[in-house]
Structures are given as structure tokens and as C-alpha cells.
Design a protein around this motif. Structure first.
Motif, mmCIF file in Angstrom:
data_model
loop_
_atom_site.group_PDB
_atom_site.id
_atom_site.type_symbol
_atom_site.label_atom_id
_atom_site.label_comp_id
_atom_site.label_asym_id
_atom_site.label_seq_id
_atom_site.Cartn_x
_atom_site.Cartn_y
_atom_site.Cartn_z
ATOM 1 N N LYS A 1 -11.312 20.649 6.609
ATOM 2 C CA LYS A 1 -11.190 20.140 5.253
ATOM 3 C C LYS A 1 -9.801 19.591 4.947
ATOM 4 O O LYS A 1 -9.623 18.848 3.989
ATOM 5 C CB LYS A 1 -11.511 21.260 4.240
ATOM 6 N N SER A 2 -8.805 19.988 5.735
ATOM 7 C CA SER A 2 -7.439 19.548 5.463
ATOM 8 C C SER A 2 -6.621 19.623 6.750
ATOM 9 O O SER A 2 -7.115 20.052 7.797
ATOM 10 C CB SER A 2 -6.797 20.424 4.386
ATOM 11 N N GLN A 3 -5.347 19.231 6.634
ATOM 12 C CA GLN A 3 -4.453 19.289 7.784
ATOM 13 C C GLN A 3 -4.049 20.725 8.136
ATOM 14 O O GLN A 3 -3.333 20.935 9.116
ATOM 15 C CB GLN A 3 -3.213 18.436 7.531
ATOM 16 N N LEU A 4 -4.523 21.699 7.379
ATOM 17 C CA LEU A 4 -4.315 23.087 7.788
ATOM 18 C C LEU A 4 -4.994 23.340 9.132
ATOM 19 O O LEU A 4 -4.561 24.199 9.910
ATOM 20 C CB LEU A 4 -4.866 24.053 6.732
ATOM 21 N N THR A 5 -6.043 22.566 9.425
ATOM 22 C CA THR A 5 -6.704 22.663 10.738
ATOM 23 C C THR A 5 -5.703 22.395 11.852
ATOM 24 O O THR A 5 -5.641 23.131 12.853
ATOM 25 C CB THR A 5 -7.860 21.647 10.814
ATOM 26 N N GLY A 6 -4.903 21.342 11.705
ATOM 27 C CA GLY A 6 -3.888 21.025 12.703
ATOM 28 C C GLY A 6 -2.819 22.100 12.795
ATOM 29 O O GLY A 6 -2.338 22.421 13.893
ATOM 30 N N ILE A 7 -2.441 22.645 11.653
ATOM 31 C CA ILE A 7 -1.435 23.714 11.658
ATOM 32 C C ILE A 7 -1.958 24.934 12.399
ATOM 33 O O ILE A 7 -1.237 25.572 13.187
ATOM 34 C CB ILE A 7 -1.038 24.063 10.209
ATOM 35 N N VAL A 8 -3.225 25.281 12.162
ATOM 36 C CA VAL A 8 -3.836 26.418 12.872
ATOM 37 C C VAL A 8 -3.824 26.150 14.375
ATOM 38 O O VAL A 8 -3.500 27.037 15.176
ATOM 39 C CB VAL A 8 -5.275 26.653 12.372
ATOM 40 N N GLY A 9 -4.173 24.926 14.768
ATOM 41 C CA GLY A 9 -4.150 24.578 16.184
ATOM 42 C C GLY A 9 -2.761 24.705 16.781
ATOM 43 O O GLY A 9 -2.588 25.231 17.891
ATOM 44 N N ALA A 10 -1.743 24.235 16.055
ATOM 45 C CA ALA A 10 -0.366 24.320 16.544
ATOM 46 C C ALA A 10 0.075 25.773 16.689
ATOM 47 O O ALA A 10 0.715 26.154 17.685
ATOM 48 C CB ALA A 10 0.572 23.575 15.585
ATOM 49 N N VAL A 11 -0.272 26.607 15.713
ATOM 50 C CA VAL A 11 0.096 28.027 15.772
ATOM 51 C C VAL A 11 -0.606 28.720 16.935
ATOM 52 O O VAL A 11 -0.011 29.524 17.663
ATOM 53 C CB VAL A 11 -0.250 28.720 14.436
ATOM 54 N N ALA A 12 -1.892 28.383 17.134
ATOM 55 C CA ALA A 12 -2.655 29.015 18.221
ATOM 56 C C ALA A 12 -2.062 28.666 19.590
ATOM 57 O O ALA A 12 -1.937 29.536 20.464
ATOM 58 C CB ALA A 12 -4.117 28.578 18.142
ATOM 59 N N ILE A 13 -1.690 27.405 19.779
ATOM 60 C CA ILE A 13 -1.089 27.005 21.064
ATOM 61 C C ILE A 13 0.255 27.705 21.250
ATOM 62 O O ILE A 13 0.594 28.151 22.359
ATOM 63 C CB ILE A 13 -0.914 25.479 21.119
ATOM 64 N N THR A 14 1.024 27.831 20.176
ATOM 65 C CA THR A 14 2.313 28.519 20.253
ATOM 66 C C THR A 14 2.128 29.984 20.651
ATOM 67 O O THR A 14 2.892 30.519 21.481
ATOM 68 C CB THR A 14 3.038 28.439 18.899
ATOM 69 N N LEU A 15 1.123 30.636 20.085
ATOM 70 C CA LEU A 15 0.864 32.042 20.429
ATOM 71 C C LEU A 15 0.487 32.186 21.902
ATOM 72 O O LEU A 15 0.875 33.166 22.558
ATOM 73 C CB LEU A 15 -0.251 32.597 19.530
ATOM 74 N N ILE A 16 -0.264 31.216 22.424
ATOM 75 C CA ILE A 16 -0.614 31.247 23.844
ATOM 76 C C ILE A 16 0.654 31.172 24.702
ATOM 77 O O ILE A 16 0.817 31.922 25.678
ATOM 78 C CB ILE A 16 -1.568 30.087 24.184
ATOM 79 N N LEU A 17 1.572 30.274 24.316
ATOM 80 C CA LEU A 17 2.806 30.122 25.086
ATOM 81 C C LEU A 17 3.692 31.361 25.000
ATOM 82 O O LEU A 17 4.367 31.731 25.966
ATOM 83 C CB LEU A 17 3.576 28.900 24.587
ATOM 84 N N LEU A 18 3.691 32.004 23.840
ATOM 85 C CA LEU A 18 4.570 33.151 23.643
ATOM 86 C C LEU A 18 4.022 34.429 24.265
ATOM 87 O O LEU A 18 4.772 35.226 24.843
ATOM 88 C CB LEU A 18 4.814 33.369 22.147
ATOM 89 N N PHE A 19 2.701 34.618 24.145
ATOM 90 C CA PHE A 19 2.149 35.924 24.517
ATOM 91 C C PHE A 19 1.132 35.893 25.659
ATOM 92 O O PHE A 19 0.791 36.944 26.189
ATOM 93 C CB PHE A 19 1.489 36.571 23.286
#
Length: 586
Positions: A340-358
Motif C-alpha cells: 500500500k505504500s513505500q513502507l513495503t520497501g523499508i521493510v524489505g531493506a530492514v529484512a535484508i539488513t537483518l540477514i547481513l547482521l545476524f
């Protein structure tokens, strides 16, 4: 004192929307959208991770840079992007362009660190060009590539990507450049027995599964399914011990803010590639944004889209990323998942970051042939063979342009190919203006108006009068065409007295054309023939006045309509309409 504060408060959201429309859109965010945006973001992540890694390798870069790029461009567009659902990221159409630009500069050894620095600098240049173009209102640059030439370019790109990934699918590498070199290297490698059977089975099975799922079960995330299955197969069957290359453990953590370590001479050499990438990226973004906006009944602001994609490229370039574009397939996935909004992209960016970190080892067992399968599937989606066949059926000239662009990419390479595509598009526009359609008009009984004698061969003519239509502005390149046409009509009809120019399609007259009209009118007057204009637009008539042509052309020979000019001629001469065979020839 309250009134100024109120006015300022009202102006603030407008100023924010003008600079960062994505961020401003959060003010209107509805809480009920949150579950759908979260789900869509996670679904998008499952697509972005393998695609980002695959497209990074397509660009000649380490797979991890694809994840860095995905994170930063998603965040950049979430802040500056005007579209609610458009998804940016590494793109298969840009990968070969990036590789063609940076690999010759990276050196014979292909130093990964140098390649990353060059790619980041390329992203910064691309972003700067896009932002400046957006701020400067140069959205029309995206129109420099016509649809037929874009079809040919993408078909050529699809073939070159397909061929470039086949060695990886077979489990070996080819040290060659150019389409013919890669084909020769592939055939030679297979002939020498370098194929790794396990790699070929994994890659071919993955490609077949992706294509089958996309066709039969389009709502199933085909790439995610294949990635999970191939990782499982590697772990269970020990494919890495059978000669299958795998991604390995990704570097943990997030890259720091970094200014690429490149020289001024590097930037100069990167500039041409950045211009080409910016044109393709902006054209792709605006066309995709327009398609999805039309579904929602919205309009697209080209300038803001250019600025947003520029900001996304700048963000990627500052954190070890490479140039990005919009993906219609990823945007479609986000839309289907309920974004519904660009929050979708933000969620995707956060999820990829979590994969890299943990969980940097999550994709350790992902086979390289599977990434090749992902890229090949993307290349097949780039090709538009049906569009090519349609062009052949509908308009042979544009089909020829499409084939020329296709051959340019295959024979010359990606960057020369896009330059050729742009040149062909511009040349086609110039060709149409240089040799425009022109015809003689006649009267068709029981059909109002005056009509093309090619469409109506039996249209009636007026003896001594010919009505000419020239479907283009009059400018330096086509003045000879116009003059020779009128002179041929005058020479072919000794009884000709009036040449009536149906001037409605003539939207401009430049100074070269004005000189031609002066000389043509003098030439006609010597033969007692008058040059007459009908339906000339007011701005064009004003230019005629400014060029002082009325000293030669009779001011009374300008009529508001063709019918008015014909009526004046008939009143002057008493001529009547006659069948085509008895009138002046075309």
C-alpha cells in the motif's frame, strides 16, 4: 501572530512533498495498511536477495554488493519517490552496461575492490545526472528511445545476457568479451570437457522450475522456491564437493559510508556509461511508473521520478553499491502481495539488513548455477519477440530499426548498442521530418472536406488549381523536398494557375524555409502561377510576416480554410470540378 504561523504550517507539508514526496506520504499513512505492507515487504525480500546477488555478479561485482545496493536504493526511493508501490533495485538490463563500463577499467586481474569502487562512482555519476535532469525538467530525455528501438535493444540484451550466463550454468568460466567471443569460449569449453555435470543439472533444473512456476503458478514466488530447493540439495547431496561453486558465507555487517577511491581520469571514462545508464534507467522507471499509476488512476511526474531514482543511485553509490533501476516484475510482486505504500520497501531493506547482521551464512550453500538460472530467466523476460513480429506485420520501417538495434547490441556491445538505439530513434524522427508524407487533395462527392488522392484516386480536381498537403514543419532539411514537389507539379501542368498549400500540418517555418518560399514564389510568378496558403496557424503566419515574405507572396493569398481558397479560385476563374482523369495530374 497566529496567522503567519498557520500559513507557515500549511506551507511546510507542501515544501516537504516537493523535496521528499515519499516521506511526506507517511503523514497520510493509514494504520490498517501496516499488515499488508509488512507481508509485501517480506515477500519482496525473498525476491530481492537472490536477484540482487545474481545481478551483482552479472555486473562483474561481488554478490554482496547486490544486497548493499538493494538496501540503500529501497530506502532512497522510500524517502524521495513519488510512487506508493514502485520498487527499485539491481536490474538485469543495467548489469551488462555496468560491466561494460567498469571491467575495462578494473584491470586485467579484475580486482574486486577496484571494481566496487568504480561501480560506486558510476552510481554517483548516474544519480547526479538523473537529479540534475529532474530538477532541470529534462524528463523528455526518457523519450529519446522509441519503442521499436527499445524492443530491439532489449532483445539484443536478452541474447547477450543469456549467452554470458551459460558457462556458469555449465559449471565453468570463459575468459572472453563480446558476444562472439563468449559463444566461441562456451563451445570450446564444452568441447574440452569442462562441463560440471552436477552444476548443469542444478542450473538447468532451477531454470526449468522457475519458468514452469512463473507460467503455471504465477502467484507462487518461483525464485524463492528454487533458491530454497537448491540450497537444500547442496546441503543434503554435498554438491559443493561435486564441483558445484556456491556463494559461500557473506561478509557480516553493513558497509560504512564511503567515498569511492577513484581518480578524475576514471570519472571521465565512466561518464559515457553513466549517461547511457541514466537514460535507460529513467526511461524504464517512467514507463513502469506510468503503467502502474494508470491502474490507480494517478498521473506520473517525470521530473520527480528522475530526482527520486537519482537520489536512490546516490544512496547506493555512497555505500558500496552500483546503479539501479525500476523493475516491473518486482513492482508487480509487491502490488500482488498487497503493498500500500513505500513502507513495503523499508521493510524489505530492514529484512535484508537483518540477514547481513545476524544470518550472513543463510545463503552459504546457494549454488552459483542457480544464480545463473535466475539471471537467464530474467533475460528471457526482457525479450519481446512477439512485439518484433508485430512490428514486422504493422510497419516494416520500425521493424528494421528494431533489428538494427538488436544487431548493434549483439555485434558492438551493450554500451555502443544503447548509443546506436538512441541514434536510431533520433534519426527516425529526423527522417520523418526530412521526407514527410505529402500528397494532392481532391473533392469526393458526398464526402465533406478535401481528401488524399492516394486514398481516393477518383477524387475530383479543379483545372488550373492543385491542392498540396505537406505533413511536417518546413525547416532546413526538407526545404528542397517541398520546393521540388511544387516545381514538379507546376512543370507537369502547363495550365496551372494556383498552388494551394493546405498548411495546417506545417507547424513551423525556419529562416532557410522562408528563403526557399521566397525563391519558389518568384519562380512560380515567372510562370504566372500563384502560391496560396490555407489553414496556416497564427504563430506560423506571424513568422511569415517577420521574415518579410509578404513583399513577395500576395497577402491576399492567405485563407482561413482550404474551402475558402477553393471558393476564391472558382469565383476568379469560373472553373468547375472535374473527374480526376480530366484534372491536373499528381
Amino acid at each position: 501572530m497566529s496567522t503567519p504561523r498557520t500559513a507557515s504550517t500549511r506551507r511546510a507539508p507542501k515544501r516537504l512533498a516537493a523535496v521528499a514526496p515519499g516521506l511526506a506520504g507517511l503523514a497520510d499513512y493509514q494504520v490498517r495498511w501496516l499488515p499488508k505492507d509488512l507481508v509485501a515487504g517480506l515477500v519482496l525480500t525473498a525476491l530481492l536477495v537472490p536477484q540482487g546477488m545474481a545481478y551483482a555478479e552479472l555486473a562483474g561485482l561481488p554478490a554482496i554488493t547486490g544486497l548493499y545496493t538493494s538496501i540503500l536504493c529501497l530506502l532512497g526511493y522510500a524517502v524521495f519517490g513519488p510512487s506508493r508501490i514502485l520498487v527499485l533495485g539491481p536490474d538485469s538490463s543495467l548489469g551488462p552496461m555496468i560491466a561494460a563500463t567498469i571491467l575495462p577499467l578494473a584491470g586485467a586481474n579484475g580486482d574486486p575492490a577496484r571494481a566496487v569502487a568504480l561501480a560506486s562512482a558510476l552510481a554517483l555519476l548516474t544519480g547526479t545526472i538523473s537529479v540534475l535532469a529532474g530538477v532541470g525538467g529534462l524528463g523528455f530525455v526518457a523519450d529519446l528511445i522509441s519503442r521499436p528501438t527499445m524492443i530491439g535493444y532489449l532483445n539484443g540484451l536478452a541474447l547477450t545476457i543469456f549467452v554470458s550466463q551459460l558457462p556458469k550454468l555449465f559449471g565453468f568460466s570463459v575468459d572472453a568479451s563480446g558476444f562472439l567471443g563468449e559463444v566461441t569460449g562456451l563451445v570450446a569449453g564444452i568441447a574440452r570437457g569442462e562441463t560440471v555435470p552436477a552444476a548443469l543439472v542444478v542450473g538447468a533444473a532451477g531454470l526449468a522450475a522457475i519458468l514452469a512456476l512463473q507460467r503455471l503458478l504465477p502467484k507462487v514466488p518461483a525464485i524463492l522456491v528454487v533458491v530454497v530447493l537448491s540450497i537444500t540439495a547442496t546441503a543434503v547431496l554435498g554438491l559443493d564437493e561435486r564441483g558445484v561453486d556456491v556463494v559461500g558465507i557473506l561478509p557480516a555487517g553493513f558497509p560504512p559510508l564511503t567515498i569511492p577511491d577513484v581518480t578524475l581520469s576514471d570519472l571521465t571514462l565512466l561518464l559515457a556509461g553513466a549517461l547511457g545508464i541514466a537514460v535507460v534507467s529513467v526511461a524504464d522507471t517512467i514507463s513502469t511508473a506510468s503503467a502502474f499509476a494508470a491502474r490507480a488512476g494517478r498521473t506520473v511526474q517525470g521530473g520527480r521520478e528522475m530526482t527520486a531514482i537519482g537520489a536512490s543511485n546516490l544512496a547506493a553509490g555512497l555505500f558500496g553499491g552500483f546503479p539501479v533501476s525500476t523493475s516491473s516484475s518486482r513492482t508487480a510482486v509487491a502490488e500482488q502481495a498487497g503493498a500500500k505504500s513505500q513502507l513495503t520497501g523499508i521493510v524489505g531493506a530492514v529484512a535484508i539488513t537483518l540477514i547481513l547482521l545476524f544470518a550472513p551464512g543463510l545463503l552459504r550453500d546457494l549454488p552459483q548455477p542457480t544464480l545463473a538460472a535466475v539471471v537467464i530467466a530474467a533475460s528471457l523476460s526482457l525479450a519481446d519477440w512477439r512485439g518484433t513480429v508485430r512490428l514486422h506485420r504493422q510497419r516494416r520501417t520500425e521493424f528494421t530499426l528494431s533489428i538494427a538495434a538488436f544487431l548493434g547490441v549483439v555485434a558492438l556491445g551493450v554500451l555502443p548498442g544503447i548509443a546506436l538505439a538512441v541514434a536510431l530513434s533520433i534519426g527516425n524522427v529526423f527522417r520523418r521530418a526530412w521526407w514527410p508524407y505529402q500528397t494532392v487533395l481532391g473533392r469526393v462527392p458526398d464526402l465533406p472536406g478535401f481528401h488524399d488522392v492516394h486514398s481516393y484516386p477518383h477524387a475530383e480536381r479543379l483545372p488550373g488549381c492543385v491542392i498540396v498537403r505537406f505533413d511536417a514543419p518546413l525547416f532546413f532539411a526538407n526545404t528542397r523536398t517541398f520546393r521540388e514537389r511544387v516545381q514538379a507539379l507546376a512543370a507537369g501542368d502547363p495550365g496551372l494557375r494556383w498552388v494551394v498549400v493546405a498548411a495546417e500540418p506545417i507547424t513551423d517555418v525556419d529562416t532557410t524555409a522562408a528563403d526557399m518560399l521566397h525563391d519558389l514564389d518568384v519562380w512560380l510568378n515567372e510562370r504566372e502561377v500563384h502560391l496560396v496558403f490555407a489553414e496556416m496557424k497564427d504563430p506560423v503566419r506571424e513568422k511569415i510576416d517577420r521574415y518579410e515574405l509578404l513583399g513577395t507572396i500576395d497577402p491576399s493569398h492567405f485563407y482561413p480554410t482550404v474551402d475558402a481558397a477553393v471558393t476564391a479560385y472558382r469565383e476568379l476563374t469560373g472553373a468547375g470540378w472535374r473527374p480526376a482523369a480530366a484534372g491536373a495530374g499528381d
